[in-house]
Scaffold this active site. Sequence first.
Site, PDB file in Angstrom:
ATOM      1  N   VAL A  95     -91.362  50.381  -2.212  1.00  0.00           N
ATOM      2  CA  VAL A  95     -90.304  50.422  -1.407  1.00  0.00           C
ATOM      3  C   VAL A  95     -89.251  51.389  -2.288  1.00  0.00           C
ATOM      4  O   VAL A  95     -89.182  51.345  -3.404  1.00  0.00           O
ATOM      5  CB  VAL A  95     -89.606  49.527  -0.876  1.00  0.00           C
ATOM      6  CG1 VAL A  95     -90.442  48.585   0.334  1.00  0.00           C
ATOM      7  CG2 VAL A  95     -89.402  48.080  -1.818  1.00  0.00           C
ATOM      8  N   SER A  96     -88.309  51.989  -1.624  1.00  0.00           N
ATOM      9  CA  SER A  96     -87.304  52.925  -2.336  1.00  0.00           C
ATOM     10  C   SER A  96     -86.155  52.165  -3.166  1.00  0.00           C
ATOM     11  O   SER A  96     -85.650  52.596  -4.107  1.00  0.00           O
ATOM     12  CB  SER A  96     -86.902  54.044  -1.425  1.00  0.00           C
ATOM     13  OG  SER A  96     -87.700  54.848  -1.038  1.00  0.00           O
ATOM     14  N   THR A  97     -85.747  51.022  -2.595  1.00  0.00           N
ATOM     15  CA  THR A  97     -84.770  50.476  -3.299  1.00  0.00           C
ATOM     16  C   THR A  97     -85.004  48.715  -3.366  1.00  0.00           C
ATOM     17  O   THR A  97     -85.906  48.253  -2.506  1.00  0.00           O
ATOM     18  CB  THR A  97     -83.372  50.427  -2.245  1.00  0.00           C
ATOM     19  OG1 THR A  97     -83.543  49.839  -0.926  1.00  0.00           O
ATOM     20  CG2 THR A  97     -82.945  51.834  -2.059  1.00  0.00           C
TER      21      THR A  97
END
Length: 195
Positions: A8-10
Amino acid sequence: MKVGYARVSTIDQNLDLQLQALQHEGCVQVFQEKVSSGIKDRPELQRILEILRPGDEVVVWKLDRLGRDLAHLVELVNLFSDKHISFTSINDKIDTSTPAGKLIFHIFCSLAEFERAQIRERTMAGLAAAKLKGCTGGKPKGLTEEAQRTARVAESLYKEGYAIKLIAEELSISRQTVYKYLEYRGVSIANKNSI
């Protein structure tokens, strides 16, 4: 051996959905990362590349979880292929261990590349048409109305003897912006290095 990769990105985002899908797919090991795909240094992805052996399979929930962009994704899948490692994307229904899966992956990549080329071509045509009409891109020159009001206040404070630093603090802007506003207003500044 099936090796899963979840990303996931964050830090705020949750990996649960991906992890469940990868476990359901039978992955023996699952590597997890919470990092933007745009970042080149992804330690968990690097670990996967180091442990893979011929006959292994890399599994992801979706294609965009693996590659930074289309070129990086193609590079990774080609690397897997060279090492006799298959690749599966669960949601995209791609499995490169089969001839049909390889074909689908390459068609998908070709379509994505075609779309990017079309967008680039339309953008260039739009810019050329705008240039013929005398329009140029970019931000309009000058200051917004709000910035012009702030510039007038900065000029007034400066002429009253306030230091640049105090004007910046009072108006909640940077000192560079104060200088820019004063220059815009045509105010000559005695000593630009003064605070």
